[in-house]
Design a protein around this motif. Sequence first.
Motif, PDB file in Angstrom:
ATOM      1  N   ALA A 216     -46.612 -33.857   7.474  1.00  0.00           N
ATOM      2  CA  ALA A 216     -45.318 -34.535   7.517  1.00  0.00           C
ATOM      3  C   ALA A 216     -44.235 -33.466   7.415  1.00  0.00           C
ATOM      4  O   ALA A 216     -44.149 -32.758   6.399  1.00  0.00           O
ATOM      5  CB  ALA A 216     -45.192 -35.521   6.368  1.00  0.00           C
ATOM      6  N   VAL A 217     -43.439 -33.314   8.464  1.00  0.00           N
ATOM      7  CA  VAL A 217     -42.316 -32.375   8.458  1.00  0.00           C
ATOM      8  C   VAL A 217     -41.074 -33.168   8.081  1.00  0.00           C
ATOM      9  O   VAL A 217     -40.627 -34.042   8.833  1.00  0.00           O
ATOM     10  CB  VAL A 217     -42.144 -31.700   9.837  1.00  0.00           C
ATOM     11  N   LEU A 218     -40.540 -32.878   6.898  1.00  0.00           N
ATOM     12  CA  LEU A 218     -39.476 -33.700   6.329  1.00  0.00           C
ATOM     13  C   LEU A 218     -38.237 -32.873   6.019  1.00  0.00           C
ATOM     14  O   LEU A 218     -38.331 -31.696   5.663  1.00  0.00           O
ATOM     15  CB  LEU A 218     -39.968 -34.367   5.030  1.00  0.00           C
ATOM     16  N   ASN A 219     -37.092 -33.546   6.124  1.00  0.00           N
ATOM     17  CA  ASN A 219     -35.799 -32.919   5.861  1.00  0.00           C
ATOM     18  C   ASN A 219     -35.541 -32.873   4.355  1.00  0.00           C
ATOM     19  O   ASN A 219     -35.265 -33.894   3.728  1.00  0.00           O
ATOM     20  CB  ASN A 219     -34.696 -33.716   6.572  1.00  0.00           C
ATOM     21  N   TYR A 220     -35.619 -31.681   3.797  1.00  0.00           N
ATOM     22  CA  TYR A 220     -35.425 -31.516   2.356  1.00  0.00           C
ATOM     23  C   TYR A 220     -33.997 -31.866   1.942  1.00  0.00           C
ATOM     24  O   TYR A 220     -33.750 -32.279   0.793  1.00  0.00           O
ATOM     25  CB  TYR A 220     -35.749 -30.073   1.962  1.00  0.00           C
ATOM     26  N   ASP A 221     -33.051 -31.724   2.858  1.00  0.00           N
ATOM     27  CA  ASP A 221     -31.639 -31.940   2.530  1.00  0.00           C
ATOM     28  C   ASP A 221     -31.246 -33.406   2.530  1.00  0.00           C
ATOM     29  O   ASP A 221     -30.138 -33.744   2.111  1.00  0.00           O
ATOM     30  CB  ASP A 221     -30.749 -31.189   3.532  1.00  0.00           C
ATOM     31  N   ASP A 222     -32.116 -34.287   3.009  1.00  0.00           N
ATOM     32  CA  ASP A 222     -31.846 -35.720   3.063  1.00  0.00           C
ATOM     33  C   ASP A 222     -32.619 -36.386   1.924  1.00  0.00           C
ATOM     34  O   ASP A 222     -33.849 -36.417   1.914  1.00  0.00           O
ATOM     35  CB  ASP A 222     -32.282 -36.279   4.416  1.00  0.00           C
ATOM     36  N   GLU A 223     -31.904 -36.924   0.958  1.00  0.00           N
ATOM     37  CA  GLU A 223     -32.551 -37.468  -0.238  1.00  0.00           C
ATOM     38  C   GLU A 223     -33.544 -38.569   0.105  1.00  0.00           C
ATOM     39  O   GLU A 223     -34.631 -38.644  -0.485  1.00  0.00           O
ATOM     40  CB  GLU A 223     -31.495 -37.993  -1.208  1.00  0.00           C
ATOM     41  N   THR A 224     -33.197 -39.444   1.040  1.00  0.00           N
ATOM     42  CA  THR A 224     -34.103 -40.526   1.413  1.00  0.00           C
ATOM     43  C   THR A 224     -35.368 -39.979   2.038  1.00  0.00           C
ATOM     44  O   THR A 224     -36.483 -40.381   1.692  1.00  0.00           O
ATOM     45  CB  THR A 224     -33.405 -41.483   2.396  1.00  0.00           C
ATOM     46  N   VAL A 225     -35.210 -39.046   2.972  1.00  0.00           N
ATOM     47  CA  VAL A 225     -36.373 -38.462   3.643  1.00  0.00           C
ATOM     48  C   VAL A 225     -37.217 -37.670   2.652  1.00  0.00           C
ATOM     49  O   VAL A 225     -38.454 -37.720   2.707  1.00  0.00           O
ATOM     50  CB  VAL A 225     -35.923 -37.570   4.821  1.00  0.00           C
ATOM     51  N   ARG A 226     -36.581 -36.964   1.740  1.00  0.00           N
ATOM     52  CA  ARG A 226     -37.321 -36.189   0.739  1.00  0.00           C
ATOM     53  C   ARG A 226     -38.239 -37.103  -0.081  1.00  0.00           C
ATOM     54  O   ARG A 226     -39.351 -36.724  -0.439  1.00  0.00           O
ATOM     55  CB  ARG A 226     -36.342 -35.448  -0.178  1.00  0.00           C
ATOM     56  N   GLY A 227     -37.796 -38.329  -0.326  1.00  0.00           N
ATOM     57  CA  GLY A 227     -38.598 -39.272  -1.087  1.00  0.00           C
ATOM     58  C   GLY A 227     -39.839 -39.749  -0.369  1.00  0.00           C
ATOM     59  O   GLY A 227     -40.792 -40.246  -1.002  1.00  0.00           O
ATOM     60  N   PHE A 228     -39.868 -39.620   0.964  1.00  0.00           N
ATOM     61  CA  PHE A 228     -41.045 -40.063   1.722  1.00  0.00           C
ATOM     62  C   PHE A 228     -42.291 -39.236   1.389  1.00  0.00           C
ATOM     63  O   PHE A 228     -43.410 -39.687   1.603  1.00  0.00           O
ATOM     64  CB  PHE A 228     -40.786 -39.980   3.227  1.00  0.00           C
ATOM     65  N   ALA A 229     -42.090 -38.015   0.907  1.00  0.00           N
ATOM     66  CA  ALA A 229     -43.235 -37.146   0.602  1.00  0.00           C
ATOM     67  C   ALA A 229     -44.151 -37.774  -0.441  1.00  0.00           C
ATOM     68  O   ALA A 229     -45.369 -37.577  -0.424  1.00  0.00           O
ATOM     69  CB  ALA A 229     -42.741 -35.787   0.116  1.00  0.00           C
ATOM     70  N   GLU A 230     -43.569 -38.545  -1.351  1.00  0.00           N
ATOM     71  CA  GLU A 230     -44.354 -39.162  -2.415  1.00  0.00           C
ATOM     72  C   GLU A 230     -45.214 -40.316  -1.913  1.00  0.00           C
ATOM     73  O   GLU A 230     -46.148 -40.731  -2.596  1.00  0.00           O
ATOM     74  CB  GLU A 230     -43.410 -39.672  -3.508  1.00  0.00           C
ATOM     75  N   LYS A 231     -44.890 -40.818  -0.725  1.00  0.00           N
ATOM     76  CA  LYS A 231     -45.578 -42.010  -0.217  1.00  0.00           C
ATOM     77  C   LYS A 231     -46.599 -41.694   0.868  1.00  0.00           C
ATOM     78  O   LYS A 231     -47.210 -42.609   1.432  1.00  0.00           O
ATOM     79  CB  LYS A 231     -44.545 -43.000   0.332  1.00  0.00           C
ATOM     80  N   SER A 232     -46.772 -40.426   1.175  1.00  0.00           N
ATOM     81  CA  SER A 232     -47.659 -40.046   2.272  1.00  0.00           C
ATOM     82  C   SER A 232     -48.806 -39.172   1.776  1.00  0.00           C
ATOM     83  O   SER A 232     -48.630 -38.337   0.887  1.00  0.00           O
ATOM     84  CB  SER A 232     -46.863 -39.283   3.342  1.00  0.00           C
TER      85      SER A 232
END
Length: 471
Positions: A216-232
């Motif tokens: 999962a390549v996620l945008n660290y600067d976007d708080e919402t997107v950063r939260g997706f890491a916990e769900k994957s």
Amino acid sequence: MLFSQQSFLVAGLSRSGVAAAEYLLSKGAKVTVFDDVQDGNVAVAAAALKERGCNVAGKEDLSRRAEECDVLVLSPGIPVDHPLPVMFRRAGKRVIGESELGALALRCPVVAVTGTNGKTTTVTMLEAIFNAAGKRALACGNVGRPITSCLGELGEDGIAVAEISSFQLETLYSLRPHVAVILNVTEDHLNRHYNMENYIYLKSRILKNSAESEYAVLNYDDETVRGFAEKSKAQTVWFSLKERVDGAYLADGYFCFRDERLFHESEFPLEGGHNRANALAAIAAAKLMGAGTAAICAALKTFRGVKHRLQRAGELNGVTFIDDSKATNVDSAVKAVNSVKGESVLLLGGKDKGYAYEPLFRALKNSGVVHAVLYGENAFQLLNAALKEGYTSVTLCRPFDMAVRVAYLTARKGQNVLLSPASASFDAFSSFEERGERFCAMLDALRAESIGEKPKAAGFATGDEGENADE
């Protein structure tokens, strides 16, 4: 699915609907097609499919046809709460999209990209990188071609670079990308998804099938997107404009990936932080797919952007026309305004998508925009938001052609006329592409008038939501 033993109703004869019907026919399925839009393109598509063996349903016999069919293939432009998919679900029948058909059939690795803004740019960057690396890659999904129409070319050795919209995610269940990229999540499509919670949930669904062996390549600067890491379950690789993350980032003026310097920012041809973020996302995904540094640098140093995204259309009497028709939400328009050099007269308007415009005019107060011309179906909503924010440098002009003309007459030599509408195009156009083409045609007409020529007639079409309905 056992295609030869099932019957399918394909609703919507845009590009993906036609591709879905053709794919199902090739599998020996019984196919019925329907579109409640009556125009020349739909009629031609329906006639061609009928000749190949499809049944064509009219409004009068749609209910009977729907009862006969086992599966509904829904165009992304049709909401999932439309009466037709509701009817299928109540009957316990399956509702899918063309992308789901493609996902079920894909045999090659997939890089899937979603987000509110930047999807098309990032997908196009990745396609260019993979091709530079000697790999057979195709941009598909919400950009380029439908997935089902690419299956033969991709085979097992290609790379499907799929742009996936929130509309497609409503009916997409089986996609399992090797690399899933989520660029950002900002307010958009609330007229379709009702609230941000639903919209955020849909964006996160691109990760739902990912396992520990995927990324999962996620945008660290976007708080919402950063939260997706916990769900994957996927391995998280970040990209960031602000931090040195485990992934892609900027440091000392260089694009970097995991301590490797790739190339200097000055060698990147696109303006704006959002484009640098898109490039970082592409770098991270490309590296995870095995692309070498030389291919990444070669592709990104020569990347000139995508059509209708901050594209210089031309100049007339010292006024530069910039086509950013693809900016169909507030966040995208704000980023465009902050990226364009010099002062601009801004064209805003189109079809409302259900969000507030006050943040847009708040941002314009501290930007290079000297005047805003408001047009289209939501012009009065925009005007009301501007007045609430005390932004009074506006002109209300509903027809698009007249709005372009007024913007040009308002702009002074050395300034820009910037079309960055912060709205969908479907009030008067079939797509943001058509709106951008009309903007360029108006520049040609104004240029002809300025030298005393009779301007060529330019077509103006109205239409319902087109293929890439997730604007």
